[in-house]
Structure formats: C-alpha cells, structure tokens
Design a protein around this motif. Structure first.
Motif, short mmCIF file in Angstrom:
data_model
loop_
_atom_site.label_atom_id
_atom_site.label_comp_id
_atom_site.label_asym_id
_atom_site.label_seq_id
_atom_site.Cartn_x
_atom_site.Cartn_y
_atom_site.Cartn_z
N GLY A 177 0.83 -1.20 0.00
CA GLY A 177 0.00 0.00 0.00
C GLY A 177 0.86 1.24 0.00
O GLY A 177 2.07 1.20 0.17
N THR A 178 0.22 2.39 -0.21
CA THR A 178 0.92 3.67 -0.22
C THR A 178 1.06 4.21 1.20
O THR A 178 0.35 3.80 2.11
N VAL A 179 1.98 5.14 1.36
CA VAL A 179 2.23 5.74 2.67
C VAL A 179 1.04 6.57 3.09
O VAL A 179 0.49 7.36 2.31
N VAL A 180 0.60 6.41 4.33
CA VAL A 180 -0.45 7.24 4.93
C VAL A 180 0.26 8.44 5.55
O VAL A 180 0.90 8.32 6.59
N TRP A 181 0.13 9.60 4.92
CA TRP A 181 1.01 10.71 5.26
C TRP A 181 0.75 11.28 6.65
O TRP A 181 1.69 11.76 7.31
N HIS A 182 -0.48 11.24 7.14
CA HIS A 182 -0.67 11.75 8.50
C HIS A 182 0.00 10.84 9.52
O HIS A 182 0.48 11.31 10.56
N LEU A 183 0.07 9.53 9.22
CA LEU A 183 0.81 8.63 10.09
C LEU A 183 2.32 8.85 9.95
O LEU A 183 3.06 8.73 10.93
N ALA A 184 2.76 9.12 8.72
CA ALA A 184 4.18 9.37 8.51
C ALA A 184 4.63 10.62 9.28
O ALA A 184 5.73 10.65 9.83
N LEU A 185 3.78 11.63 9.33
CA LEU A 185 4.12 12.84 10.10
C LEU A 185 4.18 12.54 11.59
O LEU A 185 5.04 13.06 12.31
N CYS A 186 3.27 11.70 12.05
CA CYS A 186 3.31 11.29 13.46
C CYS A 186 4.56 10.47 13.75
O CYS A 186 5.16 10.59 14.82
N LEU A 187 4.96 9.64 12.77
CA LEU A 187 6.19 8.87 12.92
C LEU A 187 7.40 9.79 13.00
O LEU A 187 8.33 9.57 13.80
N LEU A 188 7.40 10.84 12.17
CA LEU A 188 8.47 11.82 12.21
C LEU A 188 8.52 12.52 13.56
O LEU A 188 9.60 12.71 14.14
N LEU A 189 7.36 12.90 14.08
CA LEU A 189 7.31 13.55 15.38
C LEU A 189 7.83 12.63 16.48
O LEU A 189 8.58 13.06 17.36
N SER A 190 7.46 11.36 16.41
CA SER A 190 7.94 10.40 17.38
C SER A 190 9.46 10.29 17.34
O SER A 190 10.13 10.26 18.39
N SER A 191 10.03 10.25 16.14
CA SER A 191 11.48 10.14 15.99
C SER A 191 12.18 11.38 16.52
O SER A 191 13.24 11.29 17.14
N ILE A 192 11.57 12.54 16.30
CA ILE A 192 12.16 13.79 16.80
C ILE A 192 12.16 13.80 18.33
O ILE A 192 13.13 14.20 18.96
N ILE A 193 11.05 13.35 18.92
CA ILE A 193 10.96 13.32 20.39
C ILE A 193 12.04 12.41 20.97
O ILE A 193 12.76 12.78 21.91
N VAL A 194 12.17 11.21 20.39
CA VAL A 194 13.16 10.26 20.89
C VAL A 194 14.57 10.80 20.74
O VAL A 194 15.40 10.74 21.66
N GLY A 195 14.87 11.37 19.57
CA GLY A 195 16.20 11.93 19.34
C GLY A 195 16.52 13.08 20.28
O GLY A 195 17.64 13.19 20.79
N ALA A 196 15.52 13.95 20.51
CA ALA A 196 15.75 15.09 21.39
C ALA A 196 16.00 14.67 22.83
O ALA A 196 16.83 15.25 23.53
N VAL A 197 15.28 13.64 23.28
CA VAL A 197 15.43 13.18 24.66
C VAL A 197 16.79 12.50 24.87
O VAL A 197 17.43 12.66 25.92
N LEU A 198 17.27 11.78 23.84
CA LEU A 198 18.51 11.02 23.98
C LEU A 198 19.75 11.79 23.55
O LEU A 198 20.86 11.24 23.55
N ILE A 199 19.60 13.06 23.19
CA ILE A 199 20.70 13.83 22.63
C ILE A 199 21.88 13.92 23.59
O ILE A 199 23.03 13.99 23.18
N ARG A 200 21.60 13.91 24.89
CA ARG A 200 22.66 13.94 25.90
C ARG A 200 22.76 12.61 26.63
O ARG A 200 23.25 12.55 27.76
N GLY A 201 22.29 11.56 26.01
CA GLY A 201 22.40 10.24 26.62
C GLY A 201 21.52 10.11 27.85
O GLY A 201 20.43 10.68 27.95
N ILE A 202 22.02 9.37 28.81
CA ILE A 202 21.23 9.10 30.02
C ILE A 202 21.06 10.34 30.88
O ILE A 202 20.20 10.37 31.75
N LYS A 203 21.88 11.37 30.65
CA LYS A 203 21.73 12.60 31.43
C LYS A 203 20.41 13.29 31.13
O LYS A 203 19.79 13.87 32.01
N SER A 204 19.98 13.23 29.88
CA SER A 204 18.70 13.84 29.51
C SER A 204 17.54 12.87 29.65
O SER A 204 16.49 13.21 30.21
#
Length: 585
Positions: A177-204
């Motif tokens: 099937g084709t990409v469901v873009w509203h889900l893809a945007l939510c996936l992007l947001l999820s990845s940004i949240i995870v990356g931002a939280v782990l940017i300083r490792g366990i300290k953050s």
C-alpha cells in the motif's frame, strides 16, 4: 589530573558529568534516574494490552498463581543476571560477551532484535500520537459512522458492533500500500521526540522519565476511578479476576505457558536493554535490590492496569448488551479498537480518550528510549575514540534511520508489517537468545565465578543466599525457557490479522528475518574459531570458552586482586561445559 579530566569533559562529552564515577562512559545522575528508566523500559505496552487479556483468557484470578510463580522462577533470575553482567563490566550487550567469546554473537543478536523492534515500536508510538490528536474533537471520530461507506460502521471481527473508523480501517486487502502521510508525520514527530530526549544520553533521558515513567500510573488511576463509577463495571472486573475465576484452568499446560511467556517478555530480558541501562550504574550499586523493585513493580502494573481496562470494558458490554467476552480483544485490537470504542460511550469522551492515548504514548516512549540507547551504547563501546565525542550526532543519525526504516509500517498495510515483525521477533527468537545467555554464563563462564563477580559489587553473601539463584540459573530457568521454546515451535501457526491471512511470501520473509538475526550467533563463533591461533580444534574451542584479557570491571580501582594484571582470573575448565558439578561447586 583534575585539569586533564575537565579538559576531557569539555570536548563535547555532554553525557558525562563532573561527579560521575566513570569519566569516560558516564553514570546515572542519581539512583532514581536508573530505577525509573528501568521501570519505564520494563513496563511496556504489553502490560496494558496483553496481560489483561491473558488473565481473562486463562482463568481470571487463577492466572495470577502461575504468573507470579514464573516471575520468581524465570523472570527475576534472568533480570538479575543481566543487570549484574552490565554493571560489572560497564559495557553494552555485545562487549559483555568478552566473558564468553564463543557466544559474542548472542550480543549481536540482542542488538539486532532491539533495532528491528525499534522500527515498529516507533510506529506504535505514532499510532498513539495520531489517536491522541484525533481525540481533540467532539464527538470522537470513531463514535460515528464515516460517510465514506457502510463498511466503516461494522466491526470486522464480529460484524455487528459499532466500529471505530481508525487506522485499522484502511488496512485491508493486500500487504502492500501507499504511505499514509498523516501517520508518517506522526512517525516523524515520534522520531524527533526520541532523538531530542537522547541527545545527551542518560543525562537527559534520566530526567524525562520522571514524567514518562510516572504519568501512566496517574492516568491508570484516573481511568480506574472513572470506570468503577459506571454501570456494568462489576461484570468487567469479575471476568478479569473476580468470581468468574476458574481454578481448573491451572490444570491446562497452555495457561502455564502463557504465564511464563508473559513474564519473560514483559521484563524485556534478552533484548539487551537491561544490560545497557545497568552498565551506567556505579560499580557498587546494589543491583540485587533494584531487580526486585523493577520486577515486582512491572508485575503490579500489569495487574493494576487490568482493573482499569476491564472496568470500562464491563461498561461497554452493558451499553451493547453483550457478554464481556464479545467486546474483549487482544493486542492492537484492545488498544486501538475495543478500548477507544468503550471510551467513546462515556460522558466527556474526548478527555478520557486523550488521557488514554497520552498514557500509551508515554509508556511506549520509555521503552523506545532504552531500545535506541542499546544501539547507541554498543556503537560507542565498540569505537569510543570515534563516537564518544560525537554521541549527539550518532543519536540524530540513528533517530533518522529509525524513521526511514519505519515508513513501510505506516503504509495502508502498515499494521500487517507491525504484526509480522512482532510475531517472528517477539516470541521464540528471544527465547533462543535468553536460553543461550543463561547457559553461557552458568555452564561455560562458570556459575561460581559469576557469583564471585557479583559479590565484588554488593559484598559477600551466604551459601544459602546463593543456593536459590544457583538453582534457578543452573536448572529451573533454563528448563522453563526450553519448554516454552519447544512448545512455541510445536504450536506455531502462520500469523494473521483479524480474519486476513498472510500470503506465503510474507511468512517466508518473517522466517528470513528470524534467521538473519540468529545466524550471527554461529557465524561469529565460526569466525572466531577460524581466527584463533592454534593448530588443534579442541584448544581453539577452549580458548573461546575463556574470558578475554579485557574482561574485567571498567575502572582499574574496582578490579582488585582477581582482575589485576598480575593475577588474572582462572580460566574456565572446559570440563565445566559438560560437567554441571564443576561450575556448581
């Protein structure tokens, strides 16, 4: 020396604090950071959507008996073992196997499992984000039929009950099937949240979990209080673990298998996360006490969440005038179909829906934090000179990769991919890894040596104290895992989603993924065997069953006489591979 340490900290090692015991890898800022992070990792979505269903299915309250027995006999011993291994050497799940070089592929398999699971776990977080955003409207979009067609008004499982138009609606037909873009945007947001939280490792991440690991309990408590005030709540609770409990179910082997499986997987042993989180502890941290806290908090959360889930499902059965059994679903069906539908029947339904999906979001994020940290830690441990000062960039690169690799799971057939990966990676593959782990440490590395390693961290204990743990590590836990593994393979059925079976090529792909993860165990063992400098096969095998020279506590001050340069630990007697008593004594 102090000026050199400050200089080292100034080059970008934001994950290392001035007060850390380990100035190279860093440590948790406090004991609370570690406990909450480990609880957040262990308490996952399975506690919310799998345990309540299993309890209902397997005799209600009677299911708690085998569940807690399996926790004591298999779950807790393996959790304690992994915590001790990670803390002892301050390394991730790959370098931990310096203790038994022959099985270093087990660590690689752990990392690959965690990496692949992170793809679709990120997607589940995206689902939660999408549902949460969709809940900010009244009436809820799944509380009414869609104008797109009558099919959206029917539950595809029963064909009768009003059905929420949600993500699952579009996942019909083929597995493409084709990409469901509203889900893809939510996936992007999820990845940004995870990356931002782990940017300083366990300290953050250690600070974020103060909210993400505790907020779910607040929401569960709120939902429970709301649920017990509704009509029909008694039916729901009785079907969960009330008067409908069936003690005769304890005579069925399937119940014990489900209890052991749920205990093993809900604690996330065999994934590498427990080792990784423990590797940032101070050397003398009492990981024995921590293991009890985390394991029983995890079990208690499962039971507690079940009350909140079934109190509202009981109300749903009252509204629809149907038995509770007809509105209960497992896994995705419970979290994204049955429970949202039940919440839509409540007054102020958007409020309860937002709270529920925000809870799923925080529960999922905690586990995702630890999963990504496993990959980052293993790369940093493998090449500290390259990645130690570039940890932030490495975190961003991995977060971007997780987003891109997760895109197939946000197509119109995304839920099929998620279910396929979960089926082939979340069951017997983990059991094989867990079995090799406990056998490798107790029989090859040596149970008595492992006990002495632990005592270097937490102090000497009596023979009676270790008798129980030796019994579990040498006999009970391996036997339980073996029984579950054999049973899982014998009773394996091709996966399906609802009434939609998977095509043959998809099942073949699932087996290929499983083989790809597990093949590194024999491949790396064979590679090390070939590279070993010896003309005799038996001598090569002996050397691969001994700890390497760099197997020891990370800091020299903790190595003592046992791991000093002048007094290397005795190597494993190869007879211990075959003779249980040599390691036991």
């Amino acid at each position: 020396k102090a000026s050199e340490e400050k200089k080292k900290l100034s080059v970008g090692d934001a994950h290392v604090g001035e007060d850390d015991e380990n100035k190279e890898r860093g440590n948790w800022s406090s004991k609370t950071d570690y406990i909450l992070s480990t609880i957040g990792y262990a308490v996952g979505l399975g506690n919310i959507w799998r345990f309540p269903y299993l309890a209902y299915k397997n005799g209600g309250g009677a299911f708690l008996i085998p569940y807690f027995l399996m926790l004591l006999l298999a779950g807790l011993p393996l959790f304690f073992m992994e915590s001790a291994l990670g803390q002892f050497c301050s390394q991730g799940p790959i370098n931990v196997w310096r203790a038994v070089p022959l099985l270093q592929g087990v660590g690689v398999a752990m990392v690959l499992i965690t990496l692949i699971v992170s793809f679709y776990y990120n997607v589940i977080i995206a689902y939660s984000l999408y549902y949460m955003f969709a809940s900010f409207q009244y009436p809820l979009p799944w509380a009414r039929c869609s104008d797109s067609g009558a099919d959206n008004c029917t539950d595809p499982y029963t064909g009768t009950a009003p059905y929420a138009q949600n993500i699952v609606d579009v996942l019909r037909g083929s597995i493409t099937g084709t990409v469901v873009w509203h889900l893809a945007l939510c996936l992007l947001l999820s990845s940004i949240i995870v990356g931002a939280v782990l940017i300083r490792g366990i300290k953050s991440s250690g600070k974020v979990v103060y909210f993400t690991a505790t907020f779910p309990y607040v929401v569960i408590f709120i939902l429970l209080i709301r649920g017990v005030t509704l009509e029909g709540v008694r039916d729901g609770i009785e079907y969960y673990i009330g008067t409908q409990s069936n003690l005769t179910k304890l005579l069925e082997a399937e119940v014990w298998k489900d209890a052991a499986t749920q205990t093993f997987f809900s604690l996330s042993v065999g994934w590498g996360g427990v080792m990784t989180l423990a590797s940032y502890n101070n050397f003398n941290n009492n990981m024995f006490k921590d293991s009890f806290i985390v394991c029983f908090t995890n079990a208690g959360t499962s039971v507690f969440a079940g009350f909140a889930i079934f109190s509202i499902l009981g109300h749903m059965s009252f509204v629809y005038n149907k038995p509770v059994g007809e509105v209960v679903k497992e896994g995705f069906g419970l979290a994204f179909i049955a429970y949202p539908d039940a919440l839509s029947q409540l007054p102020i339904s958007p409020l309860w829906s937002v709270l529920f999906f925000f809870m799923l979001l925080t529960v999922g994020l905690d586990s995702q934090f630890a999963g990504i940290e496993v990959v980052i830690t293993c790369l940093v441990d493998a090449c500290p000179s390259l990645f130690n000062s570039k940890r932030a960039l490495l975190t961003l690169a991995i977060s971007c990769s997780i987003f891109l690799l997760g895109l197939p799971c946000v197509t119109q057939a995304g839920i099929y991919w998620v279910t396929l990966l979960d089926t082939f990676l979340g069951t017997w593959v983990l059991l094989i890894v867990g079995l090799l782990e406990v056998v490798g440490i107790t029989y090859i590395y040596g149970g008595n040596r492992f006990v002495k390693d632990i005592e270097m961290m937490i102090g000497d204990k009596t023979f009676c104290f270790w008798l129980w743990w030796r019994a579990c590590w040498f006999f009970i836990s391996p036997c339980i895992i073996m029984v579950i593994l054999v049973w899982s393979l014998m009773t394996f059925t091709p996966p399906s989603y609802g009434t939609v079976p998977y095509p043959g090529w998809a099942i073949a792909l699932g087996w290929c993924i499983s083989v790809f993860v597990l093949m590194w165990i024999p491949v790396i063992a064979l590679y090390k065997f070939i590279k070993t400098l010896s003309s005799f096969c038996l001598q090569r095998l002996k050397s691969l069953c001994r700890p390497t020279e760099d197997w020891h506590p990370y800091l020299e001050k903790h190595r003592g006489e046992r791991y000093s340069v002048e007094n290397q630990p005795d190597k494993v007697d190869t007879n211990s591979i075959c003779v249980i008593s040599s390691s036991w004594l």
